[in-house]
Design an enzyme around this catalytic site. Sequence first.
Site, PDB file in Angstrom:
ATOM      1  N   GLY A   1       0.759  -1.251   0.000  1.00 42.79           N
ATOM      2  CA  GLY A   1       0.000   0.000   0.000  1.00 42.79           C
ATOM      3  C   GLY A   1       0.789   1.302   0.000  1.00 42.79           C
ATOM      4  O   GLY A   1       0.214   2.352   0.257  1.00 42.79           O
TER       5      GLY A   1
ATOM      6  N   ASP B   1       1.702  -0.715 -10.262  1.00 37.80           N
ATOM      7  CA  ASP B   1       3.046  -1.173  -9.884  1.00 37.80           C
ATOM      8  C   ASP B   1       3.114  -2.702  -9.942  1.00 37.80           C
ATOM      9  O   ASP B   1       3.865  -3.325  -9.203  1.00 37.80           O
ATOM     10  CB  ASP B   1       3.342  -0.661  -8.450  1.00 37.80           C
ATOM     11  CG  ASP B   1       4.806  -0.793  -8.059  1.00 37.80           C
ATOM     12  OD1 ASP B   1       5.647  -0.948  -8.951  1.00 37.80           O
ATOM     13  OD2 ASP B   1       5.094  -0.742  -6.842  1.00 37.80           O
TER      14      ASP B   1
ATOM     15  N   LYS C   1       8.704  -2.883 -16.498  1.00 46.13           N
ATOM     16  CA  LYS C   1       9.854  -3.738 -16.153  1.00 46.13           C
ATOM     17  C   LYS C   1      10.719  -3.873 -17.400  1.00 46.13           C
ATOM     18  O   LYS C   1      10.214  -4.096 -18.492  1.00 46.13           O
ATOM     19  CB  LYS C   1       9.277  -5.102 -15.732  1.00 46.13           C
ATOM     20  CG  LYS C   1      10.281  -6.026 -15.201  1.00 46.13           C
ATOM     21  CD  LYS C   1      10.179  -6.134 -13.692  1.00 46.13           C
ATOM     22  CE  LYS C   1      11.308  -6.967 -13.146  1.00 46.13           C
ATOM     23  NZ  LYS C   1      12.390  -6.206 -12.545  1.00 46.13           N
TER      24      LYS C   1
HETATM   25  C1  SAM Z   1       5.652  -4.351  -6.300  1.00 45.90           C
HETATM   26  S1  SAM Z   1       4.234  -4.805  -5.465  1.00 45.90           S
HETATM   27  C2  SAM Z   1       3.383  -3.305  -5.301  1.00 45.90           C
HETATM   28  C3  SAM Z   1       3.879  -2.442  -4.202  1.00 45.90           C
HETATM   29  C4  SAM Z   1       2.972  -1.257  -3.973  1.00 45.90           C
HETATM   30  N1  SAM Z   1       3.009  -0.315  -5.070  1.00 45.90           N
HETATM   31  C5  SAM Z   1       3.305  -0.499  -2.707  1.00 45.90           C
HETATM   32  O1  SAM Z   1       3.594   0.687  -2.784  1.00 45.90           O
HETATM   33  O2  SAM Z   1       3.262  -1.082  -1.612  1.00 45.90           O
HETATM   34  C6  SAM Z   1       3.318  -5.614  -6.689  1.00 45.90           C
HETATM   35  C7  SAM Z   1       1.940  -6.053  -6.254  1.00 45.90           C
HETATM   36  O3  SAM Z   1       1.230  -6.441  -7.420  1.00 45.90           O
HETATM   37  C8  SAM Z   1       0.344  -7.482  -7.056  1.00 45.90           C
HETATM   38  N2  SAM Z   1      -0.069  -8.177  -8.291  1.00 45.90           N
HETATM   39  C9  SAM Z   1       0.665  -8.931  -9.135  1.00 45.90           C
HETATM   40  N3  SAM Z   1      -0.095  -9.344 -10.157  1.00 45.90           N
HETATM   41  C10 SAM Z   1      -1.322  -8.803  -9.961  1.00 45.90           C
HETATM   42  C11 SAM Z   1      -2.562  -8.850 -10.683  1.00 45.90           C
HETATM   43  N4  SAM Z   1      -2.660  -9.501 -11.831  1.00 45.90           N
HETATM   44  N5  SAM Z   1      -3.606  -8.189 -10.168  1.00 45.90           N
HETATM   45  C12 SAM Z   1      -3.523  -7.502  -8.999  1.00 45.90           C
HETATM   46  N6  SAM Z   1      -2.393  -7.427  -8.287  1.00 45.90           N
HETATM   47  C13 SAM Z   1      -1.321  -8.082  -8.762  1.00 45.90           C
HETATM   48  C14 SAM Z   1       1.133  -8.324  -6.072  1.00 45.90           C
HETATM   49  O4  SAM Z   1       0.237  -9.039  -5.247  1.00 45.90           O
HETATM   50  C15 SAM Z   1       1.915  -7.250  -5.326  1.00 45.90           C
HETATM   51  O5  SAM Z   1       1.226  -6.910  -4.145  1.00 45.90           O
END
Ligand code: SAM
Length: 368
Positions: A228, A281, A310
């Site tokens: 978050g 993200d 990425k």
């Molecule tokens: C790098 S982290 C995000 C960190 C966030 N921006 C923060 O500030 O805390 C990536 C997130 O994307 C989520 N994620 C990956 N694939 C996803 C999808 N198809 N739909 C929703 N969330 C996804 C993962 O569960 C993870 O929590």
Amino acid sequence: MLHNLKSTGLLAYCRKGFEKECLQELQQVAGQYLVYGYSRIQDQQGWVYWQVSQGNANKLYADLRSDQMVFVRQLYLVIGEVEAESAKDRVSPVVEALQNCGSRFGYLRIEAPGDDEQGSLRGLSKKLVAPMSSAMKAAGLLTAKKDSRLPVCFVTCLTGQHFLVAAGAKPAMSHFEEGIPRLRFDPEAPSRSALKIEEAFMVMLEPYEKAFVLKRGQRGVDLGAAPGGWTWYMVSQGLRMTAVDHGALAPSLMQDADVAYVASDGFVYKPPKPVDWVVCDIVDKPTRTLERMADWLVHGWTRYALFNLKLPMKSRFDAVEACLQKLQQKLESAEVEAEVRVKQLYHDREEVTVIVLTAPFPDKSNVS
Ligand SMILES: C[S@@+](CC[C@H](N)C(=O)[O-])C[C@H]1O[C@@H](n2cnc3c(N)ncnc32)[C@H](O)[C@@H]1O
């Protein structure tokens, strides 16, 4: 400001390991100005000295903006390369290189971009400031007091006795030291990613642009939000956020009245009503993220977007170019007028950050 300066080329700082991409970017933009040159780069040095062999480097420098370049985070005009013969006197060879360069300076900065925070070159750069400033003042090269109307002189420590002497002026020069804003992590933020989104808004937008596009009372969606950090930052800016992730947010955000949590796939979620911002993200293939962000913008589900792409292991410069071309094509064919900015931020690793602003655009003359 620097048109009379006798320069030998450009010095660009970048993330360590991205020297090749930094050079490709310099060459691409310089080619449009018919300026050509060469560089010997080493991996992991964190900077590129691009020596100009044909064309006017000063004119090129006057037109560039490091904040609008992707891999270049800081940019100077090089006056000379100095090898001090002895560690006992590093000052006079630098002052000598500055004599007859065609400029006086309003400030001196000594940097060590290739060094770690606690590295010995950083220590040396700090120690050199006082003797170097005194010698430059005595030689009439530096004003007695800081004068921001004049260019800044940069001495870049490559080794303990090897320096690049350069000049910098806005807009090519970032006003952040080494192109890196020093941000303080707020312990209330659920993750360090909050620093990344804060940096994006600080580095990729002018303050008046940020004030125009990011306002209290707006609504936003954060795709891949957990735990978050990005949602927390947007809420701290006065937005109400929908946070989409399969995983849960930090408990403080789950209870926040300005946050609605949706356990869903970020590539499928569609907002019930158009919003002001979508941020994303999710770590996935860049083309997949890009396609989804284009959907949001083209269908008018959002006015503004901020997302990460990425980077692949190889051909990273070309991959960014290809993604941007694809995005531009999609926006153009849907007749969506948009401003696209891309930057590899200090807090980005193997990725770049993209901001897309659709019209109407922030206008400096309307700044209150
Ligand atoms: C790098 S982290 C995000 C960190 C966030 N921006 C923060 O500030 O805390 C990536 C997130 O994307 C989520 N994620 C990956 N694939 C996803 C999808 N198809 N739909 C929703 N969330 C996804 C993962 O569960 C993870 O929590």
